[in-house]
Design a protein around this motif. Structure first.
Motif, PDB file in Angstrom:
ATOM      1  N   PHE A  73      -4.293 -14.055   4.963  1.00 39.46           N
ATOM      2  CA  PHE A  73      -4.607 -14.461   3.607  1.00 39.46           C
ATOM      3  C   PHE A  73      -4.984 -13.241   2.771  1.00 39.46           C
ATOM      4  O   PHE A  73      -5.493 -12.254   3.284  1.00 39.46           O
ATOM      5  N   ALA A  74      -4.742 -13.338   1.465  1.00 41.49           N
ATOM      6  CA  ALA A  74      -5.161 -12.351   0.464  1.00 41.49           C
ATOM      7  C   ALA A  74      -4.748 -10.930   0.849  1.00 41.49           C
ATOM      8  O   ALA A  74      -3.573 -10.682   1.116  1.00 41.49           O
ATOM      9  N   ALA A  75      -5.683  -9.995   0.888  1.00 46.25           N
ATOM     10  CA  ALA A  75      -5.368  -8.592   1.156  1.00 46.25           C
ATOM     11  C   ALA A  75      -4.768  -8.389   2.541  1.00 46.25           C
ATOM     12  O   ALA A  75      -3.923  -7.499   2.738  1.00 46.25           O
ATOM     13  N   ALA A  96      -1.185  -9.096   2.109  1.00 45.85           N
ATOM     14  CA  ALA A  96      -0.532  -8.003   1.382  1.00 45.85           C
ATOM     15  C   ALA A  96      -0.287  -6.805   2.294  1.00 45.85           C
ATOM     16  O   ALA A  96       0.781  -6.190   2.252  1.00 45.85           O
ATOM     17  N   ALA A  97      -1.250  -6.459   3.125  1.00 42.89           N
ATOM     18  CA  ALA A  97      -1.094  -5.308   4.017  1.00 42.89           C
ATOM     19  C   ALA A  97      -0.090  -5.591   5.135  1.00 42.89           C
ATOM     20  O   ALA A  97       0.698  -4.722   5.509  1.00 42.89           O
ATOM     21  N   ALA A  98      -0.100  -6.800   5.670  1.00 44.28           N
ATOM     22  CA  ALA A  98       0.825  -7.151   6.752  1.00 44.28           C
ATOM     23  C   ALA A  98       2.247  -7.332   6.223  1.00 44.28           C
ATOM     24  O   ALA A  98       3.218  -7.098   6.945  1.00 44.28           O
ATOM     25  N   GLY A  99       2.361  -7.757   4.974  1.00 42.54           N
ATOM     26  CA  GLY A  99       3.676  -7.990   4.398  1.00 42.54           C
ATOM     27  C   GLY A  99       4.284  -9.322   4.807  1.00 42.54           C
ATOM     28  O   GLY A  99       5.434  -9.603   4.486  1.00 42.54           O
ATOM     29  N   ILE A 100       3.521 -10.147   5.514  1.00 47.83           N
ATOM     30  CA  ILE A 100       3.968 -11.482   5.917  1.00 47.83           C
ATOM     31  C   ILE A 100       2.783 -12.429   5.836  1.00 47.83           C
ATOM     32  O   ILE A 100       1.631 -12.001   5.826  1.00 47.83           O
ATOM     33  N   THR A 136       1.688  -1.404   9.647  1.00 46.47           N
ATOM     34  CA  THR A 136       1.198  -0.147   9.068  1.00 46.47           C
ATOM     35  C   THR A 136       1.437  -0.063   7.568  1.00 46.47           C
ATOM     36  O   THR A 136       1.208   0.980   6.967  1.00 46.47           O
ATOM     37  N   GLY A 137       1.883  -1.158   6.957  1.00 46.75           N
ATOM     38  CA  GLY A 137       2.072  -1.167   5.510  1.00 46.75           C
ATOM     39  C   GLY A 137       0.729  -1.121   4.789  1.00 46.75           C
ATOM     40  O   GLY A 137      -0.334  -1.142   5.412  1.00 46.75           O
ATOM     41  N   THR A 138       0.796  -1.044   3.468  1.00 48.21           N
ATOM     42  CA  THR A 138      -0.429  -0.982   2.675  1.00 48.21           C
ATOM     43  C   THR A 138      -0.398  -2.002   1.544  1.00 48.21           C
ATOM     44  O   THR A 138       0.658  -2.476   1.133  1.00 48.21           O
ATOM     45  N   THR A 139      -1.592  -2.294   1.065  1.00 47.97           N
ATOM     46  CA  THR A 139      -1.738  -3.126  -0.121  1.00 47.97           C
ATOM     47  C   THR A 139      -1.420  -2.268  -1.341  1.00 47.97           C
ATOM     48  O   THR A 139      -1.321  -1.043  -1.231  1.00 47.97           O
ATOM     49  N   PRO A 140      -1.297  -2.864  -2.534  1.00 47.94           N
ATOM     50  CA  PRO A 140      -1.081  -2.052  -3.731  1.00 47.94           C
ATOM     51  C   PRO A 140      -2.182  -1.001  -3.946  1.00 47.94           C
ATOM     52  O   PRO A 140      -1.938   0.043  -4.545  1.00 47.94           O
ATOM     53  N   SER A 141      -3.391  -1.259  -3.437  1.00 47.65           N
ATOM     54  CA  SER A 141      -4.474  -0.277  -3.590  1.00 47.65           C
ATOM     55  C   SER A 141      -4.497   0.752  -2.456  1.00 47.65           C
ATOM     56  O   SER A 141      -5.389   1.586  -2.399  1.00 47.65           O
ATOM     57  N   GLN A 174      -4.680   0.165   0.983  1.00 47.75           N
ATOM     58  CA  GLN A 174      -5.390  -0.185   2.218  1.00 47.75           C
ATOM     59  C   GLN A 174      -4.404  -0.686   3.272  1.00 47.75           C
ATOM     60  O   GLN A 174      -3.494  -1.453   2.970  1.00 47.75           O
ATOM     61  N   THR A 175      -4.629  -0.270   4.504  1.00 45.78           N
ATOM     62  CA  THR A 175      -3.826  -0.763   5.615  1.00 45.78           C
ATOM     63  C   THR A 175      -4.513  -1.986   6.223  1.00 45.78           C
ATOM     64  O   THR A 175      -5.689  -2.252   5.952  1.00 45.78           O
TER      65      THR A 175
END
Length: 93
Positions: free
Chosen positions: A6-8, A11-15, A42-47, A49-50
């Motif tokens: 959920f949420a961030a 976004a970091a997981a991309g799924i 190992t992806g990141t959020t728009p800010s 964060q991994t």
């Protein structure tokens, strides 16, 4: 076990979700799951964060029941789990 982000964390997981077998984890614990997820995503959020940055601040719901920090190394916690929700801190209103 179904893992839902959920949420961030999403976004970091991309799924939004994935299925993980306990045998894929270094140990069948929440700590082992966190290590696995941090290594796999190992992806990141728009800010920037991994998922590894986000996971230590998350609440985990194991089959709908909150797991506290003391349970991070409790191997019994995940053995029969069917669903685990990864909930980062939420803000806003």
């Amino acid at each position: 076990m179904q893992i839902n982000f959920f949420a961030a964390a999403r976004a970091a997981a991309g799924i939004s979700s994935l299925t993980v077998e306990l045998g894929q984890l270094p140990t069948p614990t929440l700590a082992g799951l966190q290590a696995y997820l941090a290594r796999e995503f190992t992806g990141t959020t728009p800010s920037g964060q991994t998922l590894a940055d986000i996971l230590p601040r998350c609440t985990f719901l194991v089959d709908g029941v909150a797991a506290s920090g003391e349970q991070l190394d409790d191997s019994a916690l995940l053995k029969q789990a069917e669903r685990l929700d990864v909930l980062p801190p939420f803000a806003g209103g």
